[in-house]
Enzyme design. Structure first.
Site, PDB file in Angstrom:
ATOM      1  N   LYS A 110       0.811  -0.864  -0.229  1.00 11.04           N
ATOM      2  CA  LYS A 110       0.159  -0.049  -0.279  1.00 11.04           C
ATOM      3  C   LYS A 110       1.142   1.226   0.320  1.00 11.04           C
ATOM      4  CE  LYS A 110      -4.510   0.360   0.273  1.00 11.04           C
ATOM      5  NZ  LYS A 110      -5.509  -0.600   0.618  1.00 11.04           N
TER       6      LYS A 110
HETATM    7  N1  GLU Z   1      -6.908  -0.230  -3.141  1.00 13.13           N
HETATM    8  C1  GLU Z   1      -8.111  -1.422  -3.705  1.00 13.13           C
HETATM    9  C2  GLU Z   1      -8.330  -2.353  -2.856  1.00 13.13           C
HETATM   10  O1  GLU Z   1      -7.966  -1.738  -1.234  1.00 13.13           O
HETATM   11  C3  GLU Z   1      -7.572  -2.153  -4.909  1.00 13.13           C
HETATM   12  C4  GLU Z   1      -5.691  -2.623  -4.987  1.00 13.13           C
HETATM   13  C5  GLU Z   1      -5.339  -2.821  -6.191  1.00 13.13           C
HETATM   14  O2  GLU Z   1      -5.938  -3.338  -7.053  1.00 13.13           O
HETATM   15  O3  GLU Z   1      -3.844  -3.714  -6.195  1.00 13.13           O
HETATM   16  O4  GLU Z   1      -7.916  -3.927  -2.566  1.00 13.13           O
END
Ligand code: GLU
Length: 426
Positions: free
Chosen positions: A116
């Protein structure tokens, strides 16, 4: 002075996302008898990068924000996860979100680890060109961390297709050729996938349907309340309405709307396009975000921020099913209360995995330079969501676990298995 919890005379021992994420892991590690060495490895992120992000404001002055990128685990594949722009972003929050991504990818059975990133910024106080310069500088600062085989960023709170284009362009300009596979959630014109924009919401819908089937409830006339009208909540309202559910309430940061007969998301979308908010929409009663969480509905979908259901309001939740569209909306202690009260909680790491699942499809399409139709994307997404749900539901029933414990158990055991097979280096 903080206010006393009303319902239970106790406070959340886990009062941050990171405390919650760790408490969830520790509990399941104990239940499953996880090897202490692997548990210790999984309790901390593999690596975390903190960067300073200076950029030029439109008036010529310089602004500097703190940015982050965390790789929680890459044992099953490249790190994967979104980039969040929000004033509450900090290193611990990003660590929690990265850990959840690890379990999410493992539960969905897609070959990624968890990552993240984010910047502590209030996007509403910046012009679009300032956001572009900030994004490009952030992308440059995390450049050594990312790449199609290393770590693939994607949209999260307050980041979108255009921001992904800027990250992809910044990376590609440094490489000297186009590298579409470095981010997902891009526009289709530069290698994005069909169906990615609505994938998280679609996955939430499939999860709700799986839950209704598991509880022997019919889809028709199911009443729903959705907190958050962004990428996840807004589109989920539309999809669920189109599928025959009654969406009684929606909200965004400015407040919420309630209509006993059901809201018309299309009309709300038109209103929001002009006003920038759902709040104030004519033809519905105004309600607060707190009131929305306590409505007497069949399904509650918190699809906004973390920690909205705590020991203070968990006793007041009246929904039968709580489907987590957001990451971490229910604290560790509140989760116990909801379970005790017989509320069927479908955890984030299962319920909102549709986004990263279609991100995986996008990455596969980019690598193969061969693109799929909407039907192919949506059908494959549905199969994965239904399979994951069944696996979690079965384990929960077999071992007498909550859905969150069962989901975490599956995620952790798949990552632990990969660790055991690869062995500890050196
Ligand atoms: N931000 C989204 C999540 O928390 C998607 C992450 C992604 O597609 O890599 O799952």
């Amino acid at each position: 002075m903080t206010s006393e919890p009303e319902a239970r005379g106790t406070v959340d021992t886990a009062d941050s996302a990171w405390d919650n994420a760790r408490a969830q892991l520790d509990e399941v590690a104990d239940l499953m008898g996880l090897a202490p060495g692997v548990h210790e490895i999984l309790r901390s992120p593999k690596r975390a990068l903190v960067v300073s992000v200076p950029f030029r404001m439109d008036d010529g002055t310089t602004r500097v924000y703190e940015g982050y990128r965390v790789h929680h685990n890459v044992t099953r594949g490249p790190a994967k996860g979104g980039v969040r722009y929000h004033p509450a972003v900090n290193l611990n929050e990003v660590k929690a979100l990265a850990m959840w991504m690890t379990w999410k990818c493992a539960i969905a059975g897609i070959p990624f680890g968890g990552a993240k990133g984010g910047i502590s910024v209030d996007v509403r106080s910046h012009s679009r060109s300032e956001i572009e310069r900030m994004t490009r500088r952030y992308a440059s600062e995390i450049l050594p961390f990312i790449g199609p085989e290393r770590d693939i960023p994607a949209p999260d709170m307050n980041t979108d297709e255009e921001i992904m284009s800027w990250i992809m362009d910044t990376y590609s300009m440094n490489t000297g050729f186009s590298v579409p596979g470095v981010v997902t959630g891009k526009p289709v014109a530069i290698g994005g996938s069909r169906g990615r924009a609505g994938a998280t919401s679609r996955g939430v819908m499939y999860t709700i349907f799986s839950t209704l089937r598991a509880l022997n409830l019919s889809i028709d006339e199911v009443s729903v309340a959705i907190q958050g009208y962004g990428k996840v909540g807004g589109y989920a309202a539309q999809l669920l309405h189109d599928a025959g559910c009654r969406v009684l309430a929606v909200s965004d940061v400015d407040g919420g709307l309630y209509r006993e007969k059901g809201l018309d998301p299309e009309a709300i979308n038109r209103y929001k396009q002009d006003s920038g908010t759902v709040s104030g929409f004519p033809g519905a009663e105004p309600i607060t975000n707190d009131e929305l969480l306590e409505l007497d509905v069949d399904v509650l979908v918190p699809a906004a921020v973390e920690g909205v259901i705590t020991v203070k309001n968990a006793d007041n939740v009246r929904a039968k099913i709580l489907c987590e569209g957001a990451n971490g909306p229910v604290t560790f202690e509140a989760d116990k209360i909801l379970n005790e009260r017989g509320i069927h909680v479908v955890p984030d790491i299962l319920a909102n995995s549709g986004g990263v699942t279609v991100s995986y499809f996008e990455w596969v399409q980019d690598i193969q330079a061969y693109f799929w139709s909407d039907e192919e994307v949506n059908d494959r997404l549905r199969l994965i969501m239904e399979k994951s749900y069944e696996e979690v539901h079965e384990l929960a029933a077999e071992k007498g676990l909550s859905m969150r414990q069962a989901a975490t158990w599956i995620g952790v055991s798949r990552v632990a298995e990969a660790h055991q097979m690869r062995g500890l280096f050196p």
